[in-house]
Design a protein around this motif. Structure first.
Motif, PDB file in Angstrom:
ATOM      1  N   VAL A   1       0.840  -1.198   0.000  1.00 30.46           N
ATOM      2  CA  VAL A   1       0.000   0.000   0.000  1.00 30.46           C
ATOM      3  C   VAL A   1       0.873   1.244   0.000  1.00 30.46           C
ATOM      4  O   VAL A   1       2.028   1.219   0.420  1.00 30.46           O
ATOM      5  N   GLU A   2       0.274   2.325  -0.468  1.00 35.15           N
ATOM      6  CA  GLU A   2       0.929   3.626  -0.443  1.00 35.15           C
ATOM      7  C   GLU A   2       0.224   4.499   0.587  1.00 35.15           C
ATOM      8  O   GLU A   2      -0.974   4.330   0.855  1.00 35.15           O
ATOM      9  N   ALA A   3       0.949   5.443   1.149  1.00 35.54           N
ATOM     10  CA  ALA A   3       0.459   6.233   2.283  1.00 35.54           C
ATOM     11  C   ALA A   3      -0.873   6.919   2.032  1.00 35.54           C
ATOM     12  O   ALA A   3      -1.691   7.018   2.937  1.00 35.54           O
ATOM     13  N   GLY A   4      -1.148   7.367   0.832  1.00 38.29           N
ATOM     14  CA  GLY A   4      -2.382   8.091   0.565  1.00 38.29           C
ATOM     15  C   GLY A   4      -3.584   7.234   0.237  1.00 38.29           C
ATOM     16  O   GLY A   4      -4.664   7.765  -0.052  1.00 38.29           O
TER      17      GLY A   4
ATOM     18  N   TRP B   1      -7.729   5.624   9.903  1.00 34.16           N
ATOM     19  CA  TRP B   1      -7.404   4.921   8.654  1.00 34.16           C
ATOM     20  C   TRP B   1      -6.176   5.525   7.988  1.00 34.16           C
ATOM     21  O   TRP B   1      -5.358   4.797   7.405  1.00 34.16           O
ATOM     22  N   GLN B   2      -6.031   6.835   8.094  1.00 36.18           N
ATOM     23  CA  GLN B   2      -4.852   7.486   7.538  1.00 36.18           C
ATOM     24  C   GLN B   2      -3.587   7.010   8.239  1.00 36.18           C
ATOM     25  O   GLN B   2      -2.601   6.642   7.580  1.00 36.18           O
ATOM     26  N   GLU B   3      -3.602   6.981   9.560  1.00 38.27           N
ATOM     27  CA  GLU B   3      -2.440   6.531  10.331  1.00 38.27           C
ATOM     28  C   GLU B   3      -2.157   5.057  10.089  1.00 38.27           C
ATOM     29  O   GLU B   3      -0.998   4.658   9.945  1.00 38.27           O
ATOM     30  N   ARG B   4      -3.193   4.261  10.040  1.00 39.07           N
ATOM     31  CA  ARG B   4      -3.035   2.826   9.789  1.00 39.07           C
ATOM     32  C   ARG B   4      -2.346   2.595   8.449  1.00 39.07           C
ATOM     33  O   ARG B   4      -1.452   1.758   8.326  1.00 39.07           O
ATOM     34  N   THR B   5      -2.766   3.334   7.437  1.00 40.62           N
ATOM     35  CA  THR B   5      -2.198   3.166   6.103  1.00 40.62           C
ATOM     36  C   THR B   5      -0.759   3.666   6.048  1.00 40.62           C
ATOM     37  O   THR B   5       0.121   2.983   5.494  1.00 40.62           O
TER      38      THR B   5
ATOM     39  N   SER C   1       8.688   1.414   6.807  1.00 47.02           N
ATOM     40  CA  SER C   1       8.050   1.036   8.055  1.00 47.02           C
ATOM     41  C   SER C   1       8.448  -0.385   8.425  1.00 47.02           C
ATOM     42  O   SER C   1       8.828  -1.164   7.571  1.00 47.02           O
ATOM     43  N   SER C   2       8.323  -0.713   9.705  1.00 48.29           N
ATOM     44  CA  SER C   2       8.600  -2.078  10.154  1.00 48.29           C
ATOM     45  C   SER C   2       7.385  -2.972   9.962  1.00 48.29           C
ATOM     46  O   SER C   2       7.441  -4.166  10.221  1.00 48.29           O
TER      47      SER C   2
ATOM     48  N   GLY D   1      -7.857  -8.286  -2.205  1.00 49.67           N
ATOM     49  CA  GLY D   1      -7.213  -9.084  -1.174  1.00 49.67           C
ATOM     50  C   GLY D   1      -6.170  -8.280  -0.433  1.00 49.67           C
ATOM     51  O   GLY D   1      -5.691  -7.254  -0.926  1.00 49.67           O
ATOM     52  N   THR D   2      -5.819  -8.767   0.747  1.00 53.35           N
ATOM     53  CA  THR D   2      -4.834  -8.070   1.567  1.00 53.35           C
ATOM     54  C   THR D   2      -4.205  -9.013   2.583  1.00 53.35           C
ATOM     55  O   THR D   2      -4.802 -10.022   2.981  1.00 53.35           O
ATOM     56  N   ALA D   3      -3.003  -8.667   2.995  1.00 48.23           N
ATOM     57  CA  ALA D   3      -2.307  -9.322   4.104  1.00 48.23           C
ATOM     58  C   ALA D   3      -1.321  -8.308   4.668  1.00 48.23           C
ATOM     59  O   ALA D   3      -0.691  -7.562   3.905  1.00 48.23           O
ATOM     60  N   THR D   4      -1.188  -8.281   5.972  1.00 52.32           N
ATOM     61  CA  THR D   4      -0.293  -7.335   6.633  1.00 52.32           C
ATOM     62  C   THR D   4       0.720  -8.105   7.470  1.00 52.32           C
ATOM     63  O   THR D   4       0.384  -9.117   8.087  1.00 52.32           O
ATOM     64  N   VAL D   5       1.955  -7.608   7.486  1.00 50.77           N
ATOM     65  CA  VAL D   5       3.006  -8.181   8.327  1.00 50.77           C
ATOM     66  C   VAL D   5       3.399  -7.136   9.362  1.00 50.77           C
ATOM     67  O   VAL D   5       3.757  -6.010   9.014  1.00 50.77           O
ATOM     68  N   LEU D   6       3.301  -7.524  10.626  1.00 49.15           N
ATOM     69  CA  LEU D   6       3.679  -6.667  11.751  1.00 49.15           C
ATOM     70  C   LEU D   6       4.915  -7.243  12.434  1.00 49.15           C
ATOM     71  O   LEU D   6       5.162  -8.460  12.344  1.00 49.15           O
TER      72      LEU D   6
END
Length: 174
Positions: free
Chosen positions: A8-11, A48-52, A59-60, A75-80
């Motif tokens: 994803v991109e910040a905006g 939502w802005q901060e999350r993105t 970012s880590s 679809g989506t997947a996030t790595v924390l």
């Protein structure tokens, strides 16, 4: 129609929000996500802005999305960063729209997440899947995740901890 996976991109917070709400409205959501559509839809735009921004470069954490040629996010997947094991990333928020399930989108998302994690110097990816979510367990097993033997208990029930070792000098699958 082809689908490509990217970070994803910040905006892009409106698309992130829309896809998350779509995921939370899915019939499997009660055993797949630690949130509800009612709660998430009540979050302000700033959330939502901060999350993105937090999932965009640099970012880590990283959120990956599957996007069709027509621009539809499917679809989506996030790595924390993992809260207990610094050598591993924690995969959360995995979702593929119903009409794209079985088409390889989940594999592309998880492989992209694994490649990114490996670039970050991580040795593995971990995730938690509800003990009653047999369909997701089968998908994750096919993608190289194996049960660790641990079970986490949350407000949503019991979840298996699964781990996928990443490629390294040993030649393990990325």
């Amino acid at each position: 129609m082809s689908v490509h996976v990217r970070r994803v991109e910040a905006g892009e917070w409106p698309q992130v929000k829309a896809l998350r709400l779509r995921a939370l409205a899915d019939p499997a959501a009660p055993i797949a996500f630690l949130d509800t559509v009612v709660h998430a839809s009540g979050q302000p735009d700033r959330f939502w802005q901060e999350r993105t921004v937090n999932a965009a470069e640099p970012s880590s954490a990283a959120q990956f999305v599957a996007v069709t040629d027509a621009g539809e996010w499917v679809g989506t997947a996030t790595v924390l960063p993992h809260r207990e094991r610094p050598e591993a990333g924690l995969v959360v928020g995995v979702y593929v729209a119903d009409e794209h399930r079985g088409s390889g989108v989940i594999d592309a998302l998880l492989d992209t997440a694994a490649a990114w994690a490996l670039e970050q110097g991580l040795a593995a990816l971990e995730l938690e899947v509800h003990v009653d979510n047999d369909r997701a367990q089968a998908v994750y097993a096919r993608a190289g995740f194996a049960r660790t033997g641990e079970i986490e208990t949350t407000g949503f029930g019991r979840e298996w901890v699964l781990r996928r070792e990443l490629a390294g000098s040993e030649g393990v699958r990325a």
